[in-house]
Design a protein around this motif. Structure first.
Motif, mmCIF file in Angstrom:
data_model
loop_
_atom_site.group_PDB
_atom_site.id
_atom_site.type_symbol
_atom_site.label_atom_id
_atom_site.label_comp_id
_atom_site.label_asym_id
_atom_site.label_seq_id
_atom_site.Cartn_x
_atom_site.Cartn_y
_atom_site.Cartn_z
ATOM 1 N N PRO A 49 2.918 -34.584 -51.861
ATOM 2 C CA PRO A 49 3.897 -35.569 -52.501
ATOM 3 C C PRO A 49 3.438 -37.115 -52.400
ATOM 4 O O PRO A 49 3.184 -37.413 -51.031
ATOM 5 C CB PRO A 49 5.333 -35.445 -52.223
ATOM 6 C CG PRO A 49 5.168 -34.039 -51.610
ATOM 7 C CD PRO A 49 3.679 -33.895 -50.759
ATOM 8 N N LEU A 50 3.217 -37.788 -53.335
ATOM 9 C CA LEU A 50 3.023 -39.222 -53.068
ATOM 10 C C LEU A 50 4.286 -40.322 -53.554
ATOM 11 O O LEU A 50 4.841 -39.993 -54.448
ATOM 12 C CB LEU A 50 1.887 -39.584 -54.133
ATOM 13 C CG LEU A 50 1.233 -41.013 -54.368
ATOM 14 C CD1 LEU A 50 0.554 -41.501 -53.061
ATOM 15 C CD2 LEU A 50 0.481 -41.149 -55.506
ATOM 16 N N GLY A 51 4.257 -41.089 -52.629
ATOM 17 C CA GLY A 51 5.171 -42.089 -52.841
ATOM 18 C C GLY A 51 4.643 -43.327 -53.475
ATOM 19 O O GLY A 51 3.589 -43.741 -53.030
ATOM 20 N N ARG A 69 0.436 -38.050 -64.264
ATOM 21 C CA ARG A 69 -0.292 -37.064 -64.758
ATOM 22 C C ARG A 69 -1.242 -36.353 -63.901
ATOM 23 O O ARG A 69 -1.593 -35.326 -64.291
ATOM 24 C CB ARG A 69 -1.416 -38.033 -65.895
ATOM 25 C CG ARG A 69 -0.635 -38.641 -66.920
ATOM 26 C CD ARG A 69 -1.445 -39.561 -67.749
ATOM 27 N NE ARG A 69 -2.443 -38.862 -68.476
ATOM 28 C CZ ARG A 69 -2.267 -38.291 -69.856
ATOM 29 N NH1 ARG A 69 -0.965 -38.797 -70.395
ATOM 30 N NH2 ARG A 69 -2.875 -37.579 -70.373
ATOM 31 N N THR A 70 -1.698 -36.889 -62.999
ATOM 32 C CA THR A 70 -2.483 -36.137 -62.090
ATOM 33 C C THR A 70 -1.980 -35.331 -60.969
ATOM 34 O O THR A 70 -2.338 -33.956 -60.925
ATOM 35 C CB THR A 70 -3.294 -37.314 -61.045
ATOM 36 O OG1 THR A 70 -3.933 -38.270 -61.629
ATOM 37 C CG2 THR A 70 -4.403 -36.556 -60.041
ATOM 38 N N LEU A 71 -0.910 -35.668 -60.544
ATOM 39 C CA LEU A 71 -0.137 -34.487 -59.405
ATOM 40 C C LEU A 71 1.120 -33.905 -60.000
ATOM 41 O O LEU A 71 1.832 -33.070 -59.323
ATOM 42 C CB LEU A 71 0.328 -35.620 -58.236
ATOM 43 C CG LEU A 71 -0.589 -36.719 -57.651
ATOM 44 C CD1 LEU A 71 -0.257 -37.137 -56.761
ATOM 45 C CD2 LEU A 71 -1.710 -35.459 -57.054
ATOM 46 N N GLY A 72 1.510 -34.366 -61.147
ATOM 47 C CA GLY A 72 2.878 -33.799 -61.638
ATOM 48 C C GLY A 72 4.043 -34.450 -61.198
ATOM 49 O O GLY A 72 3.894 -35.038 -60.211
ATOM 50 N N ALA A 73 4.919 -34.491 -62.249
ATOM 51 C CA ALA A 73 6.154 -35.131 -61.836
ATOM 52 C C ALA A 73 6.892 -34.549 -60.563
ATOM 53 O O ALA A 73 7.431 -35.323 -59.634
ATOM 54 C CB ALA A 73 7.358 -34.780 -62.746
ATOM 55 N N ASP A 74 6.686 -33.385 -59.871
ATOM 56 C CA ASP A 74 7.319 -32.906 -58.637
ATOM 57 C C ASP A 74 6.445 -33.595 -57.660
ATOM 58 O O ASP A 74 6.854 -33.379 -56.458
ATOM 59 C CB ASP A 74 7.240 -31.492 -58.890
ATOM 60 C CG ASP A 74 8.261 -30.572 -59.539
ATOM 61 O OD1 ASP A 74 9.058 -31.615 -60.074
ATOM 62 O OD2 ASP A 74 8.044 -29.694 -59.931
ATOM 63 N N GLY A 75 5.219 -34.049 -57.826
ATOM 64 C CA GLY A 75 4.450 -34.490 -56.526
ATOM 65 C C GLY A 75 4.521 -36.059 -56.555
ATOM 66 O O GLY A 75 3.770 -36.422 -55.779
ATOM 67 N N LEU A 147 6.515 -37.079 -47.764
ATOM 68 C CA LEU A 147 5.171 -37.955 -48.419
ATOM 69 C C LEU A 147 4.112 -37.644 -47.705
ATOM 70 O O LEU A 147 3.854 -37.691 -46.451
ATOM 71 C CB LEU A 147 5.795 -39.156 -48.570
ATOM 72 C CG LEU A 147 7.078 -39.644 -49.490
ATOM 73 C CD1 LEU A 147 6.984 -41.245 -49.466
ATOM 74 C CD2 LEU A 147 6.876 -39.132 -50.758
ATOM 75 N N ALA A 148 3.123 -37.406 -48.330
ATOM 76 C CA ALA A 148 1.589 -37.378 -47.805
ATOM 77 C C ALA A 148 1.036 -38.525 -47.804
ATOM 78 O O ALA A 148 0.340 -38.884 -46.778
ATOM 79 C CB ALA A 148 0.776 -36.363 -48.672
ATOM 80 N N ALA A 149 1.492 -39.582 -48.547
ATOM 81 C CA ALA A 149 0.827 -40.715 -48.726
ATOM 82 C C ALA A 149 1.772 -41.773 -49.488
ATOM 83 O O ALA A 149 2.757 -41.345 -50.230
ATOM 84 C CB ALA A 149 -0.701 -40.780 -49.033
#
Length: 305
Positions: A49-51, A69-75, A147-149
């Motif tokens: 997940p990205l913040g 678009r890249t990670l999806g809304a959940d990401g 969050l991963a990043a």
């Protein structure tokens, strides 16, 4: 990796759109446009997940749209720092934009005003503001949201400017800057925003309210509230953009050059708008809007060369 938290799991943050409703659904997650968008997408890949440090301006909104678009809304989660330096209209608009993109918003309260170095308002003020935001994200949200990043919307033009000390705070906190890394200029970002249908593609820049106070004059909640009220009143008069510089009793108003004559025509209304916010005098600057007017004269203009 933990699952992103709900509102109840982050006491200091709230997840909502401008109307208090859940954020809208993402469209086209994983479907990338060719070229620039794809390059940014590759830089974001693997960071869910990205913040996204989000203000609602064109840069952070475009980054948020590409991330969804890249990670999806959940990401992806948009992180909006809230303090007296954030204009009330900007806060509302930021939620509306995120809802259109299909991203949820987490508001985090920042307390840069508690820092004497920030209140002192030197040319490094933006460093202390960004450092506070990224510290709050690290301390309050990274673990809770899994969050991963964290990324923010610096573009390639900003990376070359000497009046962006907040970039050092991003470096210190290892915050990603994919737009700049992809070599995207402000013009590129606006073009991508139009391609993606981001509603703020042509929105004028909206620096924080503290930028309206001359350096070395203390930043206070009262001054920020005056500026916020005066600028909101000018927008209600129909001006497309504007900044109210705080010079004690004097409000120095910067408007787009082609709207200065209109300000003269509406002089009574402009004066009333400004004095109602607590100023005594209203002065329209004939030079129009000046980005970095307080900071650029005080920094090394050879920075980055």
């Amino acid at each position: 990796m933990s699952t992103p938290a709900t509102t109840s799991s982050v006491p200091s943050a709230t997840v909502r759109d401008a109307g208090g409703e859940p954020a809208g659904e993402a469209s086209g997650a994983g479907e990338l446009l060719p070229g620039d968008v794809e390059r940014v997408g590759r830089l974001l890949s693997g960071h869910a997940p990205l913040g996204v440090a989000y203000s609602g301006g064109v840069d952070s909104a475009t980054l948020l749209a590409v991330a969804v678009r890249t990670l999806g809304a959940d990401g992806v989660v948009a992180i909006l720092g809230v303090s007296p330096s954030l204009a009330s209209d900007e806060r509302t608009a930021a939620h509306e934009t995120a809802r259109q993109i299909g991203a949820r918003v987490v508001e985090v309260a920042t307390h840069e005003g508690d820092n004497p170095a920030y209140r002192a308002n030197g040319p490094d003020r933006c460093f202390h503001c960004k450092d506070e935001l990224f510290t709050r994200i690290s301390d309050e949200l990274v673990v809770e949201l899994g969050l991963a990043a964290v990324a923010y919307g610096e573009n390639a033009d900003d990376a070359l400017r000497p009046d962006r000390p907040g970039a050092q705070a991003a470096t210190n906190h290892r915050v990603l800057r994919p737009l700049a890394e992809a070599g995207l200029t402000k013009r590129d970002v606006r073009r991508i925003a139009r391609e993606l249908g981001v509603r703020v593609a042509d929105k004028p820049a909206a620096p924080c309210l503290a930028s309206r106070i001359p350096h070395f004059e203390e930043v206070t909640p009262e001054k920020l509230a005056q500026v916020d009220a005066a600028e909101s009143a000018l927008r209600r008069l129909g001006f497309s953009d504007g900044r109210v510089r705080h010079h004690g009793e004097v409000a120095r108003i910067e408007l787009p050059a082609d709207e200065i004559v209109r300000a003269a025509e509406l002089h009574d209304e402009v004066h009333a708008a400004v004095t109602a916010a607590g100023f005594r005098f209203a002065a329209v600057d004939l030079r129009g809007i000046q980005s970095g007017a307080f900071t650029l004269p005080l920094v090394d203009v050879t920075h980055g060369r």
